[in-house]
Design a protein around this motif. Structure first.
Motif, PDB file in Angstrom:
ATOM      1  N   SER A  28      64.317 -29.633  45.006  1.00  0.00           N
ATOM      2  CA  SER A  28      63.674 -30.877  45.409  1.00  0.00           C
ATOM      3  C   SER A  28      62.154 -30.773  45.336  1.00  0.00           C
ATOM      4  O   SER A  28      61.483 -31.666  44.821  1.00  0.00           O
ATOM      5  N   HIS A  42      57.104 -36.906  49.001  1.00  0.00           N
ATOM      6  CA  HIS A  42      58.410 -37.358  48.510  1.00  0.00           C
ATOM      7  C   HIS A  42      59.343 -37.630  49.686  1.00  0.00           C
ATOM      8  O   HIS A  42      60.012 -38.666  49.737  1.00  0.00           O
ATOM      9  N   GLN A  43      59.381 -36.729  50.647  1.00  0.00           N
ATOM     10  CA  GLN A  43      60.231 -36.911  51.822  1.00  0.00           C
ATOM     11  C   GLN A  43      59.839 -38.165  52.588  1.00  0.00           C
ATOM     12  O   GLN A  43      60.698 -38.904  53.081  1.00  0.00           O
ATOM     13  N   LEU A  46      61.032 -41.266  50.713  1.00  0.00           N
ATOM     14  CA  LEU A  46      62.481 -41.416  50.883  1.00  0.00           C
ATOM     15  C   LEU A  46      62.817 -41.905  52.295  1.00  0.00           C
ATOM     16  O   LEU A  46      63.684 -42.766  52.461  1.00  0.00           O
ATOM     17  N   ARG A  49      61.960 -45.613  52.370  1.00  0.00           N
ATOM     18  CA  ARG A  49      62.909 -46.398  51.562  1.00  0.00           C
ATOM     19  C   ARG A  49      64.298 -46.424  52.186  1.00  0.00           C
ATOM     20  O   ARG A  49      65.004 -47.427  52.137  1.00  0.00           O
ATOM     21  N   GLY A  50      64.701 -45.327  52.793  1.00  0.00           N
ATOM     22  CA  GLY A  50      66.033 -45.234  53.376  1.00  0.00           C
ATOM     23  C   GLY A  50      66.153 -45.818  54.773  1.00  0.00           C
ATOM     24  O   GLY A  50      67.247 -45.890  55.329  1.00  0.00           O
ATOM     25  N   LEU A 110      60.297 -42.939  43.114  1.00  0.00           N
ATOM     26  CA  LEU A 110      61.388 -42.578  44.020  1.00  0.00           C
ATOM     27  C   LEU A 110      62.741 -42.783  43.353  1.00  0.00           C
ATOM     28  O   LEU A 110      63.659 -41.978  43.534  1.00  0.00           O
ATOM     29  N   GLU A 111      62.874 -43.828  42.568  1.00  0.00           N
ATOM     30  CA  GLU A 111      64.137 -44.049  41.856  1.00  0.00           C
ATOM     31  C   GLU A 111      64.408 -42.912  40.875  1.00  0.00           C
ATOM     32  O   GLU A 111      65.531 -42.407  40.789  1.00  0.00           O
ATOM     33  N   SER A 114      65.234 -39.772  43.003  1.00  0.00           N
ATOM     34  CA  SER A 114      66.521 -39.903  43.696  1.00  0.00           C
ATOM     35  C   SER A 114      67.688 -39.755  42.729  1.00  0.00           C
ATOM     36  O   SER A 114      68.713 -39.153  43.074  1.00  0.00           O
ATOM     37  N   HIS A 117      68.084 -36.114  42.084  1.00  0.00           N
ATOM     38  CA  HIS A 117      68.562 -35.462  43.307  1.00  0.00           C
ATOM     39  C   HIS A 117      70.056 -35.720  43.516  1.00  0.00           C
ATOM     40  O   HIS A 117      70.797 -34.815  43.900  1.00  0.00           O
ATOM     41  N   LEU A 118      70.488 -36.939  43.285  1.00  0.00           N
ATOM     42  CA  LEU A 118      71.915 -37.242  43.448  1.00  0.00           C
ATOM     43  C   LEU A 118      72.762 -36.463  42.441  1.00  0.00           C
ATOM     44  O   LEU A 118      73.853 -35.983  42.774  1.00  0.00           O
TER      45      LEU A 118
END
Length: 139
Positions: A28, A42-43, A46, A49-50, A110-111, A114, A117-118
């Motif tokens: 990450s 980055h964290q 996220l 956004r989350g 971020l997209e 992410s 990451h997924l």
């Protein structure tokens, strides 16, 4: 010397879990750095956004989500605002508070992050599930 109540399998599972989590965190951090973002930024993006609470994200809530001090979160948000990733807005319900929102620039990066990451998590999932099952079965 007293005998441990934990089994060798317990220690192995804990060790494997920590190793797997560290590998993910290293992945990450590297992925974010490739995109020009420090890991903590980055964290933060996220976390913003989350955030799905009825109340908007604030610096205080961000500090809580990132497990950092409020003044550290304020400095982090200042850097994110300066970099064009986050905007601050006065909270209509409480003018003393500022809410945080992502910019399009943040959404775009971020997209991308992410998605990779997924993919990494999906590849790691079977190993993590095995480790967690091992921990669960040792109860």
């Amino acid at each position: 010397m007293a005998k441990s109540r934990l089994s060798d399998a317990d220690y192995e599972a804990l060790s494997n879990l920590r190793y797997t989590l560290r590998r993910f965190m290293d992945f990450s951090t590297s992925a974010a750095q490739v995109k020009g973002l420090p890991a903590q930024q980055h964290q933060a993006l996220l976390a913003i956004r989350g955030h799905r609470d009825e109340e908007s994200m604030t610096v205080g809530k961000l500090a809580e989500r990132l497990l950092i001090a409020p003044h550290t979160a304020t400095e982090l948000v200042n850097r994110l605002v300066s970099a064009g990733y986050v905007t601050r807005n006065s909270d209509p319900a409480d003018g003393r508070r500022q809410t945080l929102a992502l910019t399009q620039k943040a959404d775009d990066i971020l997209e991308q992050l992410s998605a990779i990451h997924l993919t990494e998590i999906r590849e790691m999932a079977p190993k993590l599930i095995d480790i967690l099952r091992a921990i669960e079965s040792e109860r």
